[in-house]
Design an enzyme around this catalytic site. Structure first.
Site, PDB file in Angstrom:
ATOM      1  N   SER A 146       0.794  -1.234   0.000  1.00 15.54           N
ATOM      2  CA  SER A 146       0.000   0.000   0.000  1.00 15.54           C
ATOM      3  C   SER A 146       0.821   1.276   0.000  1.00 15.54           C
ATOM      4  CB  SER A 146      -0.963   0.015   1.197  1.00 15.54           C
ATOM      5  OG  SER A 146      -2.148  -0.673   0.882  1.00 15.54           O
ATOM      6  N   LYS A 149       0.475   3.797  -2.831  1.00 11.77           N
ATOM      7  CA  LYS A 149      -0.460   4.927  -2.835  1.00 11.77           C
ATOM      8  C   LYS A 149       0.262   6.270  -2.782  1.00 11.77           C
ATOM      9  CE  LYS A 149      -4.372   2.459  -0.718  1.00 11.77           C
ATOM     10  NZ  LYS A 149      -3.787   1.115  -0.537  1.00 11.77           N
ATOM     11  N   SER A 330      -5.701   4.169   4.147  1.00  4.31           N
ATOM     12  CA  SER A 330      -5.245   3.209   3.137  1.00  4.31           C
ATOM     13  C   SER A 330      -6.423   2.767   2.274  1.00  4.31           C
ATOM     14  CB  SER A 330      -4.569   1.995   3.777  1.00  4.31           C
ATOM     15  OG  SER A 330      -3.767   1.310   2.822  1.00  4.31           O
TER      16      SER A 330
END
Length: 499
Positions: A146, A149, A330
């Site tokens: 993640s 991102k 997230s």
């Protein structure tokens, strides 16, 4: 770090960290999103309690329970943002960390930790100068999970600008047909009130305005179509159906979640978010006195729409606020939407492949070295993504640069250790002496996939210096142990002046 200094760092950690956080947000702009407001209130109260408790534990300098806890001035904190070379003293006498000092502190942890996998990479960079201070296999590509991102946010903000908003509209197609046009806003809500204090665009407001416009034109009976043509390609992520992400479409409400209690974490999703959103919109129109005939059908808005055919619209919060929400929670749905929006801005197909290509191109245009980097999605759910620790840390240095104020919401959106988002239960008193040294000081994006763990963010070290770090590991077998090991690394940077 000597035991005698531990409480000194704990006492000052949250206070200094809070001022650094507030300083970064002040640069970014007004407190316009619910996340920023909640963060400010929560952090202030917790920091006061932490500092007061630390003073009692030291047995000196203790204040009464009702006495305010002093905060360092902004000028004192900002001495860490000058351009002195590593190892030198700043004008205020604050030493900068050295490669030798960081190597001595971090090297043994990277080597000895049983929680980390076979691939262990690390990078620490000075935020103000961009000088690499420490690296261990820092250039080796790893699965970022993640933390991808961060790259998605950099690309979207650089291509669209922090004030950009996504519009969901209703267009008239003749006298008795209307089209709900998806604008790619994954946070469009059909609920009576937006969740978590987040001021999302409302499908109910759109229904109010549409019904009013139709009645003004003398129309009370319509057929409804919905247009999702803004995006292209498959809507299903390559990993398949997954509770971490709805099918990616230009029209959805509440991220397609069937769970109506939260916008955070996994939840069962509808498999046709656009059709579900259109069905809800039809019901809302009926509640407002508009007879919607039959079921909504997929269609296209009429070409060459005019002001007369434009019935109503609602707009998302600014992109900067979407980035904050994406990073703090997230949020995979926002991430994939932003990758597609970046593709549109770059003139590419609004698909998984187009979004990935747009992110790579945008980072290259900003001068980011991309050797070994690979993008296959915007969220980092794919194990085929690849970034190095030095690339991730470099992206955060870019976001901190005065030359790129449009990227500042990346820093303000990072979760705060012990306080917000995916770090709210990490770097707390429950996580041990070393872990809690990061409370209030560490802002970082987490990353977790099967066998993969990552942590990338900013930290204020024991001398008040703002540093950027990235730690990535692959081949882990115990997610909790891997998280603890990464937290230990970050907290060690926080505790270490390393001059």
């Amino acid at each position: 770090m000597p035991i005698s200094r531990t409480w000194q760092v704990v006492a000052g950690a949250a206070v200094v960290g809070l001022v650094m956080s507030l300083t970064a947000v002040a640069v970014a702009g007004p407190w316009e999103s619910g996340q920023r407001t909640a963060e400010r209130v929560t952090a202030a109260s917790r920091d006061a309690r932490l500092a007061a408790g630390a003073g009692k534990a030291r047995g000196s300098g203790r204040r009464g329970a009702s006495a305010p806890v002093p905060s360092p001035s902004v000028e004192d904190v900002l001495v860490g943002l000058d351009t002195s070379p590593p190892g030198a003293a700043t004008a205020a006498g604050t030493p900068l960390p050295t490669t030798q000092g960081l190597t001595k502190a971090l090297g043994p942890l990277l080597k000895a930790s049983t929680g980390l996998g076979r691939l262990r990479t690390a990078a620490v960079i000075d935020a103000s100068t961009g000088k690499a201070l420490y690296g261990s296999r820092a250039g080796d590509a790893a699965v970022p999970a993640s933390t991808t991102k961060i790259a998605t946010a950099v690309a979207a903000l650089s291509l669209l600008g922090p004030d950009h908003r996504f519009t969901t509209a209703v267009e008239a197609d003749g006298d008795h047909r209307i089209v709900l046009v998806g604008g790619g806003d994954p946070t469009l809500t059909a609920r009576k009130a937006a969740g978590g204090g987040y001021d999302a665009a409302s499908l109910r407001t759109l229904a109010d305005d549409t019904a009013r416009a139709l009645k003004k034109a003398g129309t009370t009976k319509v057929a409804l179509a919905y247009d999702t043509s803004l995006y292209s390609g498959t809507a299903l992520h390559p990993i398949g159906r997954n509770d971490n992400l709805a099918p990616v479409t230009a029209l959805m409400t509440d991220e397609g979640r069937l769970d109506d209690t939260s916008y955070k974490g996994p939840a069962a999703r509808v498999q046709d978010p656009a059709g579900a959103a259109a069905g809800t919109f039809a019901d809302l129109l009926r509640d407002r006195g508009i007879d919607v005939t039959g079921d909504p059908v997929s269609g296209r808005a009429p070409a060459g729409a005019t002001p007369a055919s434009h019935l109503a619209e609602v707009r998302s919060v600014p992109l900067s606020a979407l980035v904050e929400r994406m990073l703090t929670n997230s949020d995979n749905d926002i991430a994939e939407a932003l990758a597609r929006q970046a593709a549109i801005a770059a003139g590419r197909p609004a698909s998984f492949a187009g979004g990935a290509a747009a992110v790579r191109s945008a980072l290259g245009a900003l001068g980011v070295p991309l050797s070994g980097a690979r993008f296959t999605d915007g969220s980092g759910l794919s194990q085929q993504d690849a970034l190095s620790a030095s690339q991730l840390a470099g992206l955060l240095v870019l976001a901190a640069s005065p030359a790129h104020p449009d990227l500042r919401s990346i820093l303000t959106g990072l979760p705060i250790g012990g306080f917000t988002g995916s770090l709210s239960t990490r770097f707390t008193f429950a996580s041990g002496a070393t872990g809690r040294l990061g409370a209030g000081l560490i802002r970082a994006k987490t990353g977790t996939l099967t066998g993969v763990n990552a942590l990338a963010g900013t930290v204020v070290d024991a001398d008040g210096r703002l540093l950027v770090f990235a730690f990535l590991t692959k081949g882990t077998t115990d997610p909790a142990a891997a998280q603890d090991a990464l937290d230990h690394l970050a907290a060690t940077v926080a505790a270490c002046g390393c001059g």
